[in-house]
Motif scaffolding. Structure first.
Motif, PDB file in Angstrom:
ATOM      1  N   GLN A 240      30.384 -21.361   9.307  1.00 57.84           N
ATOM      2  CA  GLN A 240      30.068 -21.484  10.732  1.00 57.84           C
ATOM      3  C   GLN A 240      31.335 -21.721  11.530  1.00 57.84           C
ATOM      4  O   GLN A 240      32.181 -22.538  11.146  1.00 57.84           O
ATOM      5  CB  GLN A 240      29.081 -22.639  10.946  1.00 57.84           C
ATOM      6  N   LEU A 241      31.467 -20.996  12.649  1.00 54.58           N
ATOM      7  CA  LEU A 241      32.608 -21.164  13.539  1.00 54.58           C
ATOM      8  C   LEU A 241      32.400 -22.375  14.446  1.00 54.58           C
ATOM      9  O   LEU A 241      31.260 -22.848  14.607  1.00 54.58           O
ATOM     10  CB  LEU A 241      32.786 -19.906  14.384  1.00 54.58           C
TER      11      LEU A 241
ATOM     12  N   HIS B 188      32.712 -23.494   1.874  1.00 54.41           N
ATOM     13  CA  HIS B 188      31.544 -22.976   2.573  1.00 54.41           C
ATOM     14  C   HIS B 188      30.425 -24.004   2.465  1.00 54.41           C
ATOM     15  O   HIS B 188      30.543 -24.990   1.721  1.00 54.41           O
ATOM     16  CB  HIS B 188      31.088 -21.640   1.961  1.00 54.41           C
ATOM     17  N   SER B 189      29.376 -23.793   3.223  1.00 49.98           N
ATOM     18  CA  SER B 189      28.215 -24.684   3.174  1.00 49.98           C
ATOM     19  C   SER B 189      27.055 -23.984   2.486  1.00 49.98           C
ATOM     20  O   SER B 189      27.009 -22.759   2.402  1.00 49.98           O
ATOM     21  CB  SER B 189      27.795 -25.097   4.589  1.00 49.98           C
ATOM     22  N   ILE B 190      26.101 -24.772   2.002  1.00 46.40           N
ATOM     23  CA  ILE B 190      24.890 -24.249   1.371  1.00 46.40           C
ATOM     24  C   ILE B 190      23.697 -24.986   1.954  1.00 46.40           C
ATOM     25  O   ILE B 190      23.711 -26.220   2.050  1.00 46.40           O
ATOM     26  CB  ILE B 190      24.912 -24.444  -0.161  1.00 46.40           C
ATOM     27  N   SER B 191      22.669 -24.234   2.364  1.00 43.23           N
ATOM     28  CA  SER B 191      21.489 -24.871   2.936  1.00 43.23           C
ATOM     29  C   SER B 191      20.217 -24.204   2.423  1.00 43.23           C
ATOM     30  O   SER B 191      20.257 -23.138   1.803  1.00 43.23           O
ATOM     31  CB  SER B 191      21.525 -24.819   4.468  1.00 43.23           C
ATOM     32  N   ALA B 192      19.085 -24.838   2.699  1.00 38.50           N
ATOM     33  CA  ALA B 192      17.776 -24.320   2.302  1.00 38.50           C
ATOM     34  C   ALA B 192      17.294 -23.299   3.320  1.00 38.50           C
ATOM     35  O   ALA B 192      17.290 -23.564   4.523  1.00 38.50           O
ATOM     36  CB  ALA B 192      16.776 -25.462   2.196  1.00 38.50           C
ATOM     37  N   VAL B 193      16.892 -22.113   2.852  1.00 35.68           N
ATOM     38  CA  VAL B 193      16.338 -21.096   3.745  1.00 35.68           C
ATOM     39  C   VAL B 193      14.963 -21.538   4.244  1.00 35.68           C
ATOM     40  O   VAL B 193      14.660 -21.495   5.433  1.00 35.68           O
ATOM     41  CB  VAL B 193      16.225 -19.740   3.022  1.00 35.68           C
ATOM     42  N   ARG B 194      14.103 -21.906   3.333  1.00 33.87           N
ATOM     43  CA  ARG B 194      12.810 -22.548   3.631  1.00 33.87           C
ATOM     44  C   ARG B 194      12.756 -23.788   2.741  1.00 33.87           C
ATOM     45  O   ARG B 194      13.789 -24.324   2.371  1.00 33.87           O
ATOM     46  CB  ARG B 194      11.644 -21.597   3.326  1.00 33.87           C
TER      47      ARG B 194
END
Length: 235
Positions: A43-44, A73-79
């Motif tokens: 993300q910018l 980088h980052s990692i997140s939950a899509v759902r």
């Protein structure tokens, strides 16, 4: 069974949009997706975001635990997402106890890198219609394989906004593109499912070639990779 027991023991749930890992953090655990999808992203400062990869069930999110001081980088939950979070000491112990594990993780990273190359050409060379069609074909193939004829359906957990972030398009452009794919190929997105009546037709539109996914090669490739770790998978 040791690996499976570790996954079950270290399971944790995340709600939609929650970060598992934030860019710049020190890696502390190995994440393995159990159910749902994870997304890698950058993300910018102004909030613009690029989704870099999707991690589906059964796949490790990263091997940064063993390679870098800070994540890039980052990692997140899509759902809603369930992952196993395996700490460094336990991960090292598992690698020692499970001779199959190191070559399998090596193979996973090889496929991940191949997918990343395909995403690069997708954004750099394909037009909007081809980009979205390509991603639909990939997500279908990663879950269902390549149908001998006709098509089928699979999970598709991305919103149109996330689809835009994955393909380098605006949400408005994605909406128009999905409508055009529906008109031309009868593709449907509804209730978090993707319906493709004719996979070959959509693949031709996207110039999709599944070779980079190396479908069906996992056992052979892991056997080859085993020699890099000084042992056979069945040792």
């Amino acid at each position: 069974m040791i690996w499976e027991a570790s996954l079950a023991r270290n399971a944790r749930d995340y709600s939609k949009g929650t970060d598992l890992v934030c860019e710049g953090e020190r890696p502390a655990v190995l994440h393995v997706v159990l159910s749902g999808w994870a997304q890698k992203y950058k993300q910018l400062p102004d909030g613009r975001r690029q989704i870099l990869a999707l991690v589906l069930p059964g796949q490790p999110c990263d091997l940064d635990l063993f390679t870098v001081v800070r994540t890039d980088h980052s990692i997140s939950a899509v759902r809603r997402l369930a992952v196993a979070e395996i700490g460094r000491q336990e991960a090292v112990s598992l690698l020692e106890q499970c001779p199959n594990l190191a070559p399998v993780l090596c193979w996973s990273e090889i496929v991940t890198a191949a997918i990343q190359r395909e995403w690069t050409i997708n954004i750099g060379q394909r037009n909007a219609l081809e980009r979205v069609a390509q991603l639909m074909c990939e997500i279908f193939a990663r879950q269902r394989g390549i149908p001998a004829s006709g098509g089928g359906e699979c999970d598709f957990l991305l919103t149109q906004w996330q689809l835009a972030e994955a393909t380098g398009l605006t949400q408005v452009h994605v909406n128009r593109t999905v409508q055009e794919l529906r008109r031309r190929c009868a593709v449907e997105l509804r209730n978090s499912r993707l319906f493709i009546p004719d996979f070959a037709e959509l693949a031709a539109l996207a110039a999709f070639n599944a070779n980079y996914l190396h479908l069906g090669e996992a056992d052979l490739a892991a056997d080859r990779a085993a020699s890099l770790f000084g042992r056979r998978r069945n040792a």
